[in-house]
Design a protein around this motif. Sequence first.
Motif, PDB file in Angstrom:
ATOM      1  N   CYS A  51     -13.094  -0.368  -1.785  1.00  0.00           N
ATOM      2  CA  CYS A  51     -13.008  -1.812  -1.564  1.00  0.00           C
ATOM      3  C   CYS A  51     -13.890  -2.589  -2.521  1.00  0.00           C
ATOM      4  O   CYS A  51     -14.954  -2.133  -2.927  1.00  0.00           O
ATOM      5  CB  CYS A  51     -13.411  -2.160  -0.134  1.00  0.00           C
ATOM      6  N   LEU A  63     -10.623  -6.758  -1.002  1.00  0.00           N
ATOM      7  CA  LEU A  63      -9.425  -5.984  -1.288  1.00  0.00           C
ATOM      8  C   LEU A  63      -9.773  -4.502  -1.209  1.00  0.00           C
ATOM      9  O   LEU A  63     -10.697  -4.045  -1.881  1.00  0.00           O
ATOM     10  CB  LEU A  63      -8.883  -6.311  -2.681  1.00  0.00           C
ATOM     11  N   VAL A  65      -8.162  -0.792  -1.742  1.00  0.00           N
ATOM     12  CA  VAL A  65      -7.050  -0.046  -2.329  1.00  0.00           C
ATOM     13  C   VAL A  65      -7.126   1.396  -1.839  1.00  0.00           C
ATOM     14  O   VAL A  65      -8.104   2.098  -2.096  1.00  0.00           O
ATOM     15  CB  VAL A  65      -7.107  -0.084  -3.873  1.00  0.00           C
ATOM     16  N   ARG A 207       1.477  -1.297  -3.767  1.00  0.00           N
ATOM     17  CA  ARG A 207       1.661  -1.453  -5.200  1.00  0.00           C
ATOM     18  C   ARG A 207       2.780  -0.551  -5.710  1.00  0.00           C
ATOM     19  O   ARG A 207       3.248   0.355  -5.017  1.00  0.00           O
ATOM     20  CB  ARG A 207       0.351  -1.116  -5.945  1.00  0.00           C
ATOM     21  N   VAL A 213      -2.766  -1.696  -0.347  1.00  0.00           N
ATOM     22  CA  VAL A 213      -3.822  -2.692  -0.496  1.00  0.00           C
ATOM     23  C   VAL A 213      -3.956  -3.466   0.818  1.00  0.00           C
ATOM     24  O   VAL A 213      -3.007  -4.124   1.256  1.00  0.00           O
ATOM     25  CB  VAL A 213      -3.535  -3.671  -1.642  1.00  0.00           C
ATOM     26  N   ALA A 215      -6.014  -6.478   2.541  1.00  0.00           N
ATOM     27  CA  ALA A 215      -6.799  -7.634   2.116  1.00  0.00           C
ATOM     28  C   ALA A 215      -7.183  -8.486   3.311  1.00  0.00           C
ATOM     29  O   ALA A 215      -6.419  -8.630   4.272  1.00  0.00           O
ATOM     30  CB  ALA A 215      -6.013  -8.476   1.105  1.00  0.00           C
ATOM     31  N   PHE A 230      -2.127 -11.528  -3.105  1.00  0.00           N
ATOM     32  CA  PHE A 230      -1.417 -10.242  -3.138  1.00  0.00           C
ATOM     33  C   PHE A 230      -0.584 -10.100  -4.407  1.00  0.00           C
ATOM     34  O   PHE A 230      -0.550  -9.031  -5.018  1.00  0.00           O
ATOM     35  CB  PHE A 230      -0.530 -10.101  -1.906  1.00  0.00           C
ATOM     36  N   ALA A 234      -3.823  -8.450  -6.333  1.00  0.00           N
ATOM     37  CA  ALA A 234      -3.580  -7.097  -5.828  1.00  0.00           C
ATOM     38  C   ALA A 234      -2.401  -6.419  -6.505  1.00  0.00           C
ATOM     39  O   ALA A 234      -2.242  -5.203  -6.406  1.00  0.00           O
ATOM     40  CB  ALA A 234      -3.346  -7.139  -4.317  1.00  0.00           C
ATOM     41  N   GLN A 235      -1.563  -7.212  -7.194  1.00  0.00           N
ATOM     42  CA  GLN A 235      -0.412  -6.669  -7.920  1.00  0.00           C
ATOM     43  C   GLN A 235       0.546  -5.911  -6.991  1.00  0.00           C
ATOM     44  O   GLN A 235       1.015  -4.818  -7.305  1.00  0.00           O
ATOM     45  CB  GLN A 235      -0.885  -5.751  -9.050  1.00  0.00           C
ATOM     46  N   CYS A 236       0.829  -6.533  -5.847  1.00  0.00           N
ATOM     47  CA  CYS A 236       1.745  -5.929  -4.875  1.00  0.00           C
ATOM     48  C   CYS A 236       3.095  -6.650  -4.932  1.00  0.00           C
ATOM     49  O   CYS A 236       3.164  -7.854  -4.646  1.00  0.00           O
ATOM     50  CB  CYS A 236       1.182  -6.035  -3.457  1.00  0.00           C
TER      51      CYS A 236
END
Length: 278
Positions: A51, A63, A65, A207, A213, A215, A230, A234-236
């Motif tokens: 985190c 965040l 992961v 992802r 992820v 958050a 996000f 977070a690139q989700c």
Amino acid sequence: MSMRRTVIFWIALIVVAAATALLAWHGPRRDRATGTGEAPPMTAAVRPDICSETTFEGARAILCVVDPADHATRLVYRGESGKPHGRVRSAVAALAAEGRTPVLAMNAGMYHADMTPVGLYVEDGVELSPLNTGGGFGNFYLKPNGVFFLRADGSAGVMETEAYREAGIAPAFATQSGPMLVIGGEIHPRILPDGTTRYIRNGVGVRADGKLVFAITRDPVSFGAFARLFRDVAQCPDALFFDGSVSSLAWGTDMEIDPGEPAGPIVAVFEKPSSPES
């Protein structure tokens, strides 16, 4: 200085001194995010293993992961008595008593007044609440809503409710919530870019590399800002809203963010046992 000005000066001085003493007596402001007497520290990594803390659009957020190769993610709802845990704090304490202290845990879906899940809930392959495709009032029914699910092999996904139903997935764990925040890389069409309601919020995304992820914000944010967190940070490509204002986060059995509100479904992340050396 005239007698009148002298009296006014001393009255003002006494008022300032009294206010300072009162503030010292009552102590620091109670922080909304942590429920503690002190504001949370601004750290670069709150749990450096999985985190980190960031500031996005002026709000602090955590965040986490999670790599399914290293951690096992589970959903928990009831204790050994069959009654709902009711709070994240209670859930992690019960898990620790069983010798299963989680790395982290947070609330993971909406619930009725009797603490039963509003939508689909599956635990250890057993469906405790069916998929909810109906309409209604509130965030859950801001269609499309969606499902966060975990397969038996530990892989995870977030899908719109209708797409999930059509896919015929048989999950090991699943929780339905709403609304979806990000769908195929795009913000939910009914979420305003920056609405007027602001809460401490939490959710989950997956992802493209299969990592999860989780958050949660420390500061109140709008739906739009949370969705962009996000998508952009977070690139989700797909993310699901869990809840707002009741959002909680635990590190092990220690509560990091705890508004003291009830929780229905709860997600918990555990370290996988290390493989024996050959």
